[in-house]
Enzyme design. Structure first.
Site, PDB file in Angstrom:
ATOM      1  CG  ASP A   1      -2.052   0.964   1.175  1.00  0.00           C
ATOM      2  OD1 ASP A   1      -3.030   0.775   0.426  1.00  0.00           O
ATOM      3  OD2 ASP A   1      -1.935   1.968   1.903  1.00  0.00           O
TER       4      ASP A   1
ATOM      5  NE  ARG B   1       0.020   4.123  -3.776  1.00  0.00           N
ATOM      6  CZ  ARG B   1      -0.227   3.623  -4.997  1.00  0.00           C
ATOM      7  NH1 ARG B   1       0.586   3.955  -5.999  1.00  0.00           N
ATOM      8  NH2 ARG B   1      -1.245   2.835  -5.229  1.00  0.00           N
TER       9      ARG B   1
ATOM     10  CG  HIS C   1      -5.598  -3.450   0.142  1.00  0.00           C
ATOM     11  ND1 HIS C   1      -4.951  -3.188  -1.054  1.00  0.00           N
ATOM     12  CD2 HIS C   1      -5.149  -2.514   1.019  1.00  0.00           C
ATOM     13  CE1 HIS C   1      -4.155  -2.140  -0.903  1.00  0.00           C
ATOM     14  NE2 HIS C   1      -4.258  -1.716   0.345  1.00  0.00           N
TER      15      HIS C   1
END
Length: 297
Positions: A109, A113, A275
């Site tokens: 998640d 990044r 997720h």
């Protein structure tokens, strides 16, 4: 549950930087491996796989700037203080303070990044990179549509100017956190009660919620510009990349193809879970990532 029980045998480090303090747990032995968590969690998100990884690697599991027990500045107009470039620089400074100049990175998640920004900004520091559930920010915005907006509405809500999102979260942070975590899993018991209590402890802090919102404001502005600049300049990720994503949320093209626009060496596959992979399907994650990390770390 004692917080030490999440990472048995790990040592706590609090590393002071110019405008932040990064809280991390470090344990194991072998090549260094940096684990970067996502929203709305803390480093505790790795508690189901970090002890296994520590049998092979020196595992470093920090809280991102402003999340958990890490601290950071208030937001700034350009969101520089919470950009992925700044968060990546935090993690590089953390690893160097621990004596590691080159290391493997696995991120989920928001942490993924930060991880790919580390790869692009300091390629000499990263041996390999694992991305759980994430494609680059520029590619995400380019492909975002109605289905994404309905499922991940917080991307748009949190990108709103100060202090609308902060006020809305302040109204009932515990309810929001429970809802967000339920919305991110297929298995209702994926997040243990002990981990959930830790997430609530962190999310109850106004400063943590503000840092989370600033993280998303950066994703809709300065992070996106950094990605576009890299694409325009032809900068690519030099190290091997592995990407894993949910089988129930397969994209077209699949994430491996998307990552090939950013890196030359990409592999990956699906896992049957939601997720929050490292908590929902720890055994399956390890089956994929351990061979990759052992080859490249």
């Amino acid at each position: 549950m004692s917080r030490a029980a999440f990472f048995p045998g790990f040592a706590v480090h609090d590393v002071a930087l110019r405008d932040a303090v990064i809280h991390a747990e470090v344990g194991g032995s072998g090549p260094p491996l940096l684990l970067l968590h996502g929203y709305p969690q803390t480093h505790v998100a790795w508690h189901r796989i970090a002890p296994v990884l520590a049998r092979h690697f020196t595992v470093v599991a920090p809280d991102l700037r402003g999340y958990g027990d890490s601290t950071g500045p208030a937001g700034d107009p350009l969101h520089i203080g919470h950009s992925k470039r700044t968060l990546a620089a935090d993690k590089l400074a953390l690893m160097r303070s621990l004596g590691f100049t080159r290391f493997a990175v696995m991120g989920h998640d928001r942490g993924a990044r930060v991880g790919y920004r580390l790869c692009l900004d300091t390629p000499e520091a990263v041996n390999c990179f694992v991305s759980l559930t994430v494609v680059p920010t520029q590619a995400m915005w380019q492909r975002a549509g109605m289905a994404f907006g309905l499922k991940a509405f917080h991307w748009y809500l949190f990108a709103q100017p100060f202090d609308l999102p902060e006020r809305m979260l302040r109204a009932d942070p515990a309810y929001y956190l429970d809802w967000a975590l339920r919305n991110a899993v297929q298995k209702v018991d994926a997040v243990t009660p002990e981990a959930l209590a830790e997430y609530h402890r962190a999310f109850a802090k106004e400063s943590v919620r503000h840092a989370i919102v600033e993280d998303y404001r950066a994703a809709a502005s300065i992070d996106l510009q950094h990605d576009r600049d890299d694409m325009a300049a032809g900068r690519r990720i030099a190290c091997p990349v592995q990407v894993l994503w949910s089988a129930s949320n397969a994209a077209r093209p699949d994430p491996v193809e998307i990552w090939k626009d950013w890196a030359d060496q990409v592999e990956g596959g699906t896992i049957d879970c939601g997720h929050q992979m490292a908590e929902e399907a720890p055994e399956e994650v390890l089956v994929h990532v351990l061979p990759f990390l052992l080859r490249h770390a």
